[in-house]
Structures are given as C-alpha cells and as structure tokens.
Design an enzyme around this catalytic site. Structure first.
Site, PDB file in Angstrom:
ATOM      1  N   LYS A 109       0.813  -1.205   0.000  1.00  0.00           N
ATOM      2  CA  LYS A 109       0.000   0.000   0.000  1.00  0.00           C
ATOM      3  C   LYS A 109       0.861   1.275   0.000  1.00  0.00           C
ATOM      4  CE  LYS A 109      -2.858  -0.030   3.425  1.00  0.00           C
ATOM      5  NZ  LYS A 109      -2.950   1.288   4.105  1.00  0.00           N
ATOM      6  N   ARG A 122      10.791 -10.438   5.228  1.00  0.00           N
ATOM      7  CA  ARG A 122      11.472  -9.150   5.231  1.00  0.00           C
ATOM      8  C   ARG A 122      12.654  -9.135   6.209  1.00  0.00           C
ATOM      9  NH1 ARG A 122       7.020  -4.897   6.558  1.00  0.00           N
ATOM     10  NH2 ARG A 122       6.057  -5.072   4.519  1.00  0.00           N
TER      11      ARG A 122
END
Ligand SMILES: [Zn+2]
Length: 220
Positions: A13, A127
């Site tokens: 996003k 990540r």
C-alpha cells in the site's frame, strides 16, 4: 481524483500510494505522516494526540479526522488527494463522508489492493532490515542479500522486526479483517470500490491501478 486506498498489511500500500500520488499529481495523505507532522510542529491536534499516546492510549477517531480535515483543506489538495491509512474503520468512513459533504465534494474511488493471505505472510515474514539503516530492506526470497544476514549496502547486520514475525502478521491480518474490511462493504454500497490484484512487479501493479481508476472515473 479523490481516492481512498485500502488493503491488508503487506499489500504494498505504502509503495503504491507514493507512486499513484505522483502519477495523478495529488498529495499522498497518510495517517502516519499526519501524526508525525502535527506532533513535530506541535499543533494543538498534535499535542492532543501525543497526550493520548504518552498515556499508552489510542488516539480517538475525532483527533485523526480533524488532522485529515486540516490536511485536505490545504491548497495542494484542491484537485484531489489519496488517503492512505484513513479511514480505518466504518466510524471514520462515516465521519469522512460527513466532512466531504460539508465541503461539497465526494470521493471518486476506493482502491482495494487484493492479495492472498498466505502471500501476505510470505511477503512480510521474509522481510529483513538492516540494523544500521531501516531503509536498507531485503527479502529472503524476493530480494535476498548477496550474503545471508548481511546488508549489501553497508555491511550491517540484517534482522527481522518483531512486527514482521508470522504470528504477529496473522494478528495484524485479523485486525484488518474485523476493523478495516467492513469499510469495503460500506463503500461498495456507494459503488465506489475498485479492486485490483496486488500480485506481480511493482510497476505492473501501478499501471493496473491507474487503468482501473481511469475506467472508474470514465463511468461516473
Ligand atoms: Zn545497511
């Protein structure tokens, strides 16, 4: 264009918000930035928000809404804006509607970035971030460092943030399902929701989003 961007954590996003705002020449208004700006400039709203945060309490919706209102009234937002992180629940969505009605404007689209839950977990849990600089970000599968556990940029140690652990990601997804997803239904009733897949290369997703927004605008 006046756009609200929604999507689960890990949908990319933030990345898409920056790119879309640039392409559409409208300001990207994120709640994170709003809070940081109001607190660092010590505005009345910033001081109020900080007083809640200092007590470890949630900042009331009304404070967030007032911050968003101030920002949307600035000159650069005259021809549109892209809201990111706001509204995050149906109450905030209703408050936003009231606000826009008062200003005599309306939303053009609610862009929903869709990504399968297992993909979200894979994206976030993979990540790895550099201890020296949090902008040095890697991914064990999608962009692995040359040497495992070591930052390519500065040689720093890579680590997994607590927020990015699988069980935390599942909890964040649960919060998204219960609190934020209902706003998609709320906006569907207004015919504003444009859903696109958030899978594939970043550039492709941006183009997909721009195409979908353009079609939506043309239909109105
Ligand atoms: Zn580094």
């Amino acid at each position: 264009m006046r756009i609200v961007l929604v999507g689960p954590p890990g949908a990319g996003k933030g990345t898409q918000a920056v790119r879309l705002a640039k392409e559409l020449v409208i300001p990207h208004i994120s709640t994170g930035d709003l809070f940081r700006a109001n607190i660092s400039q010590q505005t009345e709203l910033g001081k109020l928000a900080k007083s809640y945060m200092d007590r470890g309490e949630l900042v009331p919706d009304s404070v967030t809404i007032d911050m968003a209102k101030d920002r949307m009234e600035q000159a650069d937002a005259e021809n549109g804006f892209l809201l990111d992180g706001f509204p995050r629940n149906v109450d905030q969505a209703k408050a936003l509607d009231e606000l826009l009605t008062t200003e005599g404007i309306k939303l053009d689209a609610v862009l929903d970035l869709e990504v399968p839950e297992d993909e979200v977990v894979k994206r976030i849990a993979g990540r790895r971030i550099c201890r020296n600089d949090s902008s040095h970000v890697f991914h064990v599968t999608y962009s692995p460092p040359k040497k495992e556990g070591v930052c390519d940029v500065c040689g720093g140690e890579l680590y997994q943030r607590g927020d990015d652990r699988e069980e935390t990601v599942r909890t964040r997804l649960e919060v998204y399902h219960t609190q934020t997803e209902p706003i998609i239904d709320y906006y569907k009733a207004q015919g504003l929701v444009v859903t696109i897949s958030s899978l594939g290369p970043v550039d492709e997703i941006t183009q997909r989003a721009l195409g979908a927004l353009k079609r939506e605008k043309a239909e109105q």
